[in-house]
Enzyme design. Sequence first.
Site, PDB file in Angstrom:
ATOM      1  N   HIS A   1      15.380 -23.263 -41.130  1.00 41.95           N
ATOM      2  CA  HIS A   1      15.545 -22.216 -42.139  1.00 41.95           C
ATOM      3  C   HIS A   1      14.572 -22.445 -43.290  1.00 41.95           C
ATOM      4  CE1 HIS A   1      18.821 -19.619 -44.312  1.00 41.95           C
ATOM      5  NE2 HIS A   1      17.755 -18.921 -43.982  1.00 41.95           N
TER       6      HIS A   1
ATOM      7  N   ASP B   1      17.357 -26.142 -45.427  1.00 41.03           N
ATOM      8  CA  ASP B   1      17.994 -26.631 -44.203  1.00 41.03           C
ATOM      9  C   ASP B   1      17.108 -26.392 -42.982  1.00 41.03           C
ATOM     10  OD1 ASP B   1      18.741 -23.868 -44.931  1.00 41.03           O
ATOM     11  OD2 ASP B   1      20.051 -23.869 -43.195  1.00 41.03           O
TER      12      ASP B   1
ATOM     13  N   GLU C   1      23.820 -23.216 -36.447  1.00 35.72           N
ATOM     14  CA  GLU C   1      24.305 -23.983 -37.591  1.00 35.72           C
ATOM     15  C   GLU C   1      24.712 -25.376 -37.141  1.00 35.72           C
ATOM     16  OE1 GLU C   1      24.646 -23.250 -40.850  1.00 35.72           O
ATOM     17  OE2 GLU C   1      24.305 -21.076 -40.847  1.00 35.72           O
TER      18      GLU C   1
END
Length: 173
Positions: free
Chosen positions: A145, A155, A106
């Site tokens: 993603h 994303d 992330e």
Amino acid sequence: MNIITVRGCRSKWIVSGDSGSVKPNRIKPIIGAVIHHTATFSDQSCINWFTNPINKNASAHYLVGLQGKIWQFVQEDERAWHAGKSQIEINGVIYSSWNEFSLGYELTGDGNEVPYTDYQYESLAWLLSRAVEKYGITREFIVGHEQICPERKTDPGIHFDWERLFKIGRAHV
């Protein structure tokens, strides 16, 4: 670089489907890496969400903060809930269920709104270099993603610079 280990993030699969079957917590051999964004501009908000007991279906192996700080939520040999229903064709083979064989990274921010920081690229490149060396992950298996879930995810986003990532240090694979 230092990695801060965060406890309390949900990594285990508990129950799957109507049958009530329990899925294994262990990940299959790692062959991929998925880049995500948090869609928030606070490192702490992601940390709070991943460690919140209410959150039962989202986790990642790592978070790379705005200043390049790195947090680890899930051990690499454990399955994180980062990819969801996912699929992509690579070299003529369809790869599905990316949670089962990939690491989730992330990035704090929203790559559809603003570019990521220099610190984030440096730290992400360092993390990916470690994974490339340890697991033999090849460039085509380092994906966003949005590439493995194109109908529902956006994303890491339009401002994510893939070539820049691969040019930094040993992340060039």
